[in-house]
Motif scaffolding. Structure first.
Motif, PDB file in Angstrom:
ATOM      1  N   THR A 101       0.846  -1.193   0.000  1.00  0.00           N
ATOM      2  CA  THR A 101       0.000   0.000   0.000  1.00  0.00           C
ATOM      3  C   THR A 101       0.879   1.240   0.000  1.00  0.00           C
ATOM      4  OG1 THR A 101      -1.671  -1.190   1.282  1.00  0.00           O
ATOM      5  CG2 THR A 101      -1.852   1.214   1.216  1.00  0.00           C
ATOM      6  N   CYS A 102       0.552   2.163  -0.895  1.00  0.00           N
ATOM      7  CA  CYS A 102       1.183   3.483  -0.923  1.00  0.00           C
ATOM      8  C   CYS A 102       0.086   4.509  -0.666  1.00  0.00           C
ATOM      9  CB  CYS A 102       1.854   3.755  -2.272  1.00  0.00           C
ATOM     10  SG  CYS A 102       2.606   5.398  -2.359  1.00  0.00           S
ATOM     11  N   ASN A 103       0.320   5.392   0.310  1.00  0.00           N
ATOM     12  CA  ASN A 103      -0.665   6.398   0.715  1.00  0.00           C
ATOM     13  C   ASN A 103      -0.175   7.820   0.472  1.00  0.00           C
ATOM     14  OD1 ASN A 103      -2.808   4.767   2.014  1.00  0.00           O
ATOM     15  ND2 ASN A 103      -1.146   4.147   3.358  1.00  0.00           N
ATOM     16  N   ASN A 104       0.598   8.053  -0.580  1.00  0.00           N
ATOM     17  CA  ASN A 104       1.237   9.355  -0.785  1.00  0.00           C
ATOM     18  C   ASN A 104       0.653  10.162  -1.942  1.00  0.00           C
ATOM     19  OD1 ASN A 104       3.957   7.429   0.010  1.00  0.00           O
ATOM     20  ND2 ASN A 104       3.430   9.160   1.292  1.00  0.00           N
ATOM     21  N   GLY A 105      -0.605   9.980  -2.254  1.00  0.00           N
ATOM     22  CA  GLY A 105      -1.205  10.672  -3.386  1.00  0.00           C
ATOM     23  C   GLY A 105      -1.102  12.184  -3.315  1.00  0.00           C
ATOM     24  N   ASN A 106      -1.284  12.762  -2.127  1.00  0.00           N
ATOM     25  CA  ASN A 106      -1.229  14.229  -1.999  1.00  0.00           C
ATOM     26  C   ASN A 106       0.152  14.779  -2.304  1.00  0.00           C
ATOM     27  OD1 ASN A 106      -3.934  14.448  -1.347  1.00  0.00           O
ATOM     28  ND2 ASN A 106      -3.572  14.319   0.850  1.00  0.00           N
ATOM     29  N   GLU A 107       1.205  14.056  -1.909  1.00  0.00           N
ATOM     30  CA  GLU A 107       2.570  14.517  -2.166  1.00  0.00           C
ATOM     31  C   GLU A 107       2.857  14.579  -3.672  1.00  0.00           C
ATOM     32  OE1 GLU A 107       1.715  12.319   0.140  1.00  0.00           O
ATOM     33  OE2 GLU A 107       2.928  12.561   1.944  1.00  0.00           O
ATOM     34  N   ILE A 108       2.304  13.617  -4.412  1.00  0.00           N
ATOM     35  CA  ILE A 108       2.494  13.595  -5.862  1.00  0.00           C
ATOM     36  C   ILE A 108       1.806  14.800  -6.500  1.00  0.00           C
ATOM     37  CG2 ILE A 108       2.127  12.280  -7.982  1.00  0.00           C
ATOM     38  CD1 ILE A 108       1.908   9.759  -6.079  1.00  0.00           C
ATOM     39  N   LYS A 109       0.580  15.034  -6.108  1.00  0.00           N
ATOM     40  CA  LYS A 109      -0.187  16.178  -6.637  1.00  0.00           C
ATOM     41  C   LYS A 109       0.556  17.477  -6.365  1.00  0.00           C
ATOM     42  CE  LYS A 109      -4.571  18.529  -6.129  1.00  0.00           C
ATOM     43  NZ  LYS A 109      -5.397  19.043  -5.074  1.00  0.00           N
ATOM     44  N   ASP A 110       1.066  17.639  -5.142  1.00  0.00           N
ATOM     45  CA  ASP A 110       1.802  18.857  -4.776  1.00  0.00           C
ATOM     46  C   ASP A 110       3.065  19.017  -5.620  1.00  0.00           C
ATOM     47  OD1 ASP A 110      -0.145  19.299  -2.861  1.00  0.00           O
ATOM     48  OD2 ASP A 110       1.102  18.639  -1.167  1.00  0.00           O
ATOM     49  N   ALA A 111       3.788  17.925  -5.870  1.00  0.00           N
ATOM     50  CA  ALA A 111       5.016  17.984  -6.669  1.00  0.00           C
ATOM     51  C   ALA A 111       4.716  18.397  -8.111  1.00  0.00           C
ATOM     52  CB  ALA A 111       5.741  16.643  -6.636  1.00  0.00           C
ATOM     53  N   ILE A 112       3.634  17.876  -8.682  1.00  0.00           N
ATOM     54  CA  ILE A 112       3.258  18.245 -10.050  1.00  0.00           C
ATOM     55  C   ILE A 112       2.893  19.723 -10.112  1.00  0.00           C
ATOM     56  CG2 ILE A 112       1.535  17.897 -11.878  1.00  0.00           C
ATOM     57  CD1 ILE A 112       1.536  14.897 -11.053  1.00  0.00           C
ATOM     58  N   GLU A 113       2.119  20.188  -9.141  1.00  0.00           N
ATOM     59  CA  GLU A 113       1.731  21.603  -9.114  1.00  0.00           C
ATOM     60  C   GLU A 113       2.957  22.508  -8.974  1.00  0.00           C
ATOM     61  OE1 GLU A 113      -1.147  21.863  -5.953  1.00  0.00           O
ATOM     62  OE2 GLU A 113      -2.711  20.893  -7.156  1.00  0.00           O
ATOM     63  N   LYS A 114       3.893  22.110  -8.111  1.00  0.00           N
ATOM     64  CA  LYS A 114       5.109  22.910  -7.921  1.00  0.00           C
ATOM     65  C   LYS A 114       5.955  22.921  -9.187  1.00  0.00           C
ATOM     66  CE  LYS A 114       8.893  23.774  -4.750  1.00  0.00           C
ATOM     67  NZ  LYS A 114       9.590  23.363  -3.533  1.00  0.00           N
ATOM     68  N   SER A 115       6.058  21.789  -9.878  1.00  0.00           N
ATOM     69  CA  SER A 115       6.812  21.720 -11.121  1.00  0.00           C
ATOM     70  C   SER A 115       6.190  22.614 -12.192  1.00  0.00           C
ATOM     71  CB  SER A 115       6.907  20.281 -11.618  1.00  0.00           C
ATOM     72  OG  SER A 115       7.598  20.226 -12.848  1.00  0.00           O
ATOM     73  N   ALA A 116       4.868  22.652 -12.230  1.00  0.00           N
ATOM     74  CA  ALA A 116       4.185  23.503 -13.215  1.00  0.00           C
ATOM     75  C   ALA A 116       4.497  24.977 -12.979  1.00  0.00           C
ATOM     76  CB  ALA A 116       2.682  23.267 -13.161  1.00  0.00           C
ATOM     77  N   VAL A 117       4.620  25.370 -11.715  1.00  0.00           N
ATOM     78  CA  VAL A 117       4.895  26.769 -11.370  1.00  0.00           C
ATOM     79  C   VAL A 117       6.367  27.111 -11.582  1.00  0.00           C
ATOM     80  CG1 VAL A 117       4.973  28.423  -9.451  1.00  0.00           C
ATOM     81  CG2 VAL A 117       2.975  26.963  -9.756  1.00  0.00           C
ATOM     82  N   THR A 118       7.254  26.243 -11.106  1.00  0.00           N
ATOM     83  CA  THR A 118       8.693  26.552 -11.142  1.00  0.00           C
ATOM     84  C   THR A 118       9.351  26.178 -12.464  1.00  0.00           C
ATOM     85  OG1 THR A 118       9.349  24.390 -10.257  1.00  0.00           O
ATOM     86  CG2 THR A 118       8.878  26.154  -8.654  1.00  0.00           C
ATOM     87  N   LYS A 119       8.688  25.348 -13.254  1.00  0.00           N
ATOM     88  CA  LYS A 119       9.239  24.826 -14.515  1.00  0.00           C
ATOM     89  C   LYS A 119      10.466  23.936 -14.274  1.00  0.00           C
ATOM     90  CE  LYS A 119       6.359  27.377 -16.904  1.00  0.00           C
ATOM     91  NZ  LYS A 119       4.995  26.965 -16.741  1.00  0.00           N
ATOM     92  N   GLU A 120      10.613  23.446 -13.056  1.00  0.00           N
ATOM     93  CA  GLU A 120      11.721  22.567 -12.695  1.00  0.00           C
ATOM     94  C   GLU A 120      11.186  21.219 -12.244  1.00  0.00           C
ATOM     95  OE1 GLU A 120      13.937  24.525  -9.637  1.00  0.00           O
ATOM     96  OE2 GLU A 120      14.582  26.155 -10.947  1.00  0.00           O
ATOM     97  N   GLY A 121      12.028  20.198 -12.383  1.00  0.00           N
ATOM     98  CA  GLY A 121      11.663  18.885 -11.900  1.00  0.00           C
ATOM     99  C   GLY A 121      11.560  18.870 -10.386  1.00  0.00           C
ATOM    100  N   GLN A 122      10.696  18.029  -9.890  1.00  0.00           N
ATOM    101  CA  GLN A 122      10.503  17.885  -8.454  1.00  0.00           C
ATOM    102  C   GLN A 122      10.733  16.422  -8.086  1.00  0.00           C
ATOM    103  OE1 GLN A 122       9.841  20.591  -6.401  1.00  0.00           O
ATOM    104  NE2 GLN A 122      10.217  21.669  -8.333  1.00  0.00           N
ATOM    105  N   VAL A 123      11.244  16.205  -6.887  1.00  0.00           N
ATOM    106  CA  VAL A 123      11.487  14.854  -6.395  1.00  0.00           C
ATOM    107  C   VAL A 123      10.502  14.577  -5.272  1.00  0.00           C
ATOM    108  CG1 VAL A 123      13.135  13.374  -5.190  1.00  0.00           C
ATOM    109  CG2 VAL A 123      13.912  14.850  -7.039  1.00  0.00           C
ATOM    110  N   VAL A 124       9.883  13.397  -5.329  1.00  0.00           N
ATOM    111  CA  VAL A 124       8.954  12.984  -4.281  1.00  0.00           C
ATOM    112  C   VAL A 124       9.313  11.558  -3.866  1.00  0.00           C
ATOM    113  CG1 VAL A 124       7.183  12.237  -5.932  1.00  0.00           C
ATOM    114  CG2 VAL A 124       6.522  12.839  -3.632  1.00  0.00           C
ATOM    115  N   ASN A 125       9.366  11.326  -2.564  1.00  0.00           N
ATOM    116  CA  ASN A 125       9.653   9.999  -2.023  1.00  0.00           C
ATOM    117  C   ASN A 125       8.349   9.323  -1.635  1.00  0.00           C
ATOM    118  OD1 ASN A 125      12.582   9.954  -2.048  1.00  0.00           O
ATOM    119  ND2 ASN A 125      12.438  11.584  -0.538  1.00  0.00           N
ATOM    120  N   LEU A 126       8.084   8.189  -2.271  1.00  0.00           N
ATOM    121  CA  LEU A 126       6.844   7.458  -2.033  1.00  0.00           C
ATOM    122  C   LEU A 126       7.164   6.134  -1.349  1.00  0.00           C
ATOM    123  CD1 LEU A 126       5.163   8.078  -5.493  1.00  0.00           C
ATOM    124  CD2 LEU A 126       5.046   9.480  -3.427  1.00  0.00           C
TER     125      LEU A 126
END
Length: 151
Positions: A101-126
């Motif tokens: 089970t992975c329960n990190n859906g919110n962290e992924i959403k936040d990383a995508i939103e941050k990447s869209a704003v900063t135009k940089e890649g984001q790292v998320v640990n799941l």
């Protein structure tokens, strides 16, 4: 295409046949959580009569990767995704049915939103936790995903 457990399992049959043949199946999926099962069988065993570590890792990665795929679909953006690091910890022999089970859906959403704003890649640990039918944790995997919204 809406991502569902049934569609992912069919996709696996044609694009990830080793995963399908190993008995790995996506059982549950929502915006926050993904549940993947795999059973100890002849196909995925090691010489010590338990599940091979790589079979566990495959199911664990699937639980994180499907959440990433779903978050990308929900964002309506083009996003590149890549595992850049992985760690696994093993606590007990994996026999029978193991549920990751992975329960990190919110962290992924936040990383995508941050990447869209900063135009940089984001790292998320799941994190994917593997539990046997007795409720005992047999292994934990952490996958570092790099996510970057494409221009």
């Amino acid at each position: 295409m809406k991502i569902t457990p049934k569609k992912i399992n069919a996709f696996m049959l044609f694009k990830l046949p080793l995963g399908y043949l190993s008995g790995m199946r996506v059982k549950e999926l929502d915006n926050q959580k993904c549940v993947v099962t795999i059973k100890h069988r002849w196909m995925n065993q090691n010489p010590f009569n338990s599940m091979f570590w790589a079979a566990q890792g495959m199911a664990a990665e699937m639980s994180t990767g499907v959440l990433v795929m779903q978050a990308i679909e929900n964002s309506k953006k083009k996003v590149s995704m890549l595992v850049t690091h992985q760690d696994g910890i093993f606590f007990k022999k994996a026999t029978g049915k193991i549920v990751f089970t992975c329960n990190n859906g919110n962290e992924i959403k936040d990383a995508i939103e941050k990447s869209a704003v900063t135009k940089e890649g984001q790292v998320v640990n799941l994190v994917a936790e593997g539990v046997n039918s007795d409720g005992v944790v047999v292994s934990n995997f952490t996958f570092q995903w790099s996510l970057k919204v494409k221009s």
